[in-house]
Design a protein around this motif. Structure first.
Motif, mmCIF file in Angstrom:
data_model
loop_
_atom_site.group_PDB
_atom_site.id
_atom_site.type_symbol
_atom_site.label_atom_id
_atom_site.label_comp_id
_atom_site.label_asym_id
_atom_site.label_seq_id
_atom_site.Cartn_x
_atom_site.Cartn_y
_atom_site.Cartn_z
ATOM 1 N N CYS A 67 0.843 -1.206 0.000
ATOM 2 C CA CYS A 67 0.000 0.000 0.000
ATOM 3 C C CYS A 67 0.876 1.252 0.000
ATOM 4 C CB CYS A 67 -0.922 -0.003 1.214
ATOM 5 S SG CYS A 67 -1.982 1.459 1.326
ATOM 6 N N CYS A 70 -0.163 3.131 3.648
ATOM 7 C CA CYS A 70 0.122 2.595 4.990
ATOM 8 C C CYS A 70 1.214 1.527 4.967
ATOM 9 C CB CYS A 70 -1.142 2.034 5.628
ATOM 10 S SG CYS A 70 -1.673 0.454 4.935
ATOM 11 N N CYS A 126 -4.347 -0.308 -0.192
ATOM 12 C CA CYS A 126 -4.828 -1.598 0.325
ATOM 13 C C CYS A 126 -6.347 -1.629 0.323
ATOM 14 C CB CYS A 126 -4.271 -1.867 1.717
ATOM 15 S SG CYS A 126 -4.763 -0.653 2.950
ATOM 16 N N CYS A 130 -8.229 3.710 2.851
ATOM 17 C CA CYS A 130 -7.079 3.558 3.750
ATOM 18 C C CYS A 130 -6.693 4.935 4.293
ATOM 19 C CB CYS A 130 -5.896 2.951 2.999
ATOM 20 S SG CYS A 130 -4.373 2.955 3.976
ATOM 21 N N ASN A 142 -5.392 2.788 10.488
ATOM 22 C CA ASN A 142 -6.484 1.874 10.162
ATOM 23 C C ASN A 142 -6.883 1.059 11.400
ATOM 24 O OD1 ASN A 142 -6.766 2.391 7.284
ATOM 25 N ND2 ASN A 142 -4.724 1.492 7.104
#
Ligand SMILES: [Zn+2]
Ligand SMILES: [Zn+2]
Length: 167
Positions: A67, A70, A126, A130, A142
């Protein structure tokens, strides 16, 4: 390479020929690595309907990704539609929608490979919503808010979004 014999398709209205093969794209660099683990499955056909020859297929594959927001690792399955009209020559050379074939013994792989590369997302997330990690303490937001939350100013988010969209 995957060659299709196109002469019978071009010469017979209503004729079709299946296009079914696998493509190794493990050498393709994307998202900071080589995400294609298994080969790409191409399935579909080349057909002649009312003397227009078209390739209609789909490319199915799974990528191992990270991602951009993140840094979580995840895998995602893609199914990309492939659709092109094939012609032997162009009458009107300002039409990019047609693929001019150089031979009836036609290698479809470069075309398919390019379609797949163009279909890859500019930004890898992702999940669509996110929220990423806290830029101050590094916590994955998250999983819930961090302790910096009290000083959190949503205007920073808008600024961060602008910076990300700019990339
Ligand atoms: Zn994420
Ligand atoms: Zn924090």
């Amino acid at each position: 390479m995957f060659f299709i014999e196109l002469e019978p398709v071009f010469n017979n209205e209503g004729f079709s020929r299946s296009v079914d093969f696998t493509l190794d794209m493990s050498d393709c660099y994307f998202n900071g690595g080589f995400p294609f683990k298994d080969s790409v499955r191409i399935s579909g056909e080349v057909k002649n309907s009312t003397d227009i020859v078209s390739l209609v297929a789909s490319a199915d594959f799974t990528l191992n990704l990270t991602c951009d927001r993140c840094a979580a690792d995840f895998s995602r399955t893609f199914s990309i539609p492939l659709e092109h009209v094939l012609v032997t020559e162009l009458n009107d050379d300002d039409n990019d929608d047609f693929i001019v074939i150089d031979s009836f013994h036609y290698d479809v792989e470069p075309l398919v490979r390019e379609d797949i590369l163009l279909s890859l997302p500019m930004k890898v997330l992702c999940r669509e919503d996110c929220v990423g990690i806290c830029h101050r303490c590094g916590k994955d937001l998250n999983d819930g808010p961090c302790d910096c939350g009290r000083e959190y100013d949503p205007r920073w988010d808008a600024l961060q979004q602008l910076l990300e969209d700019d990339r």
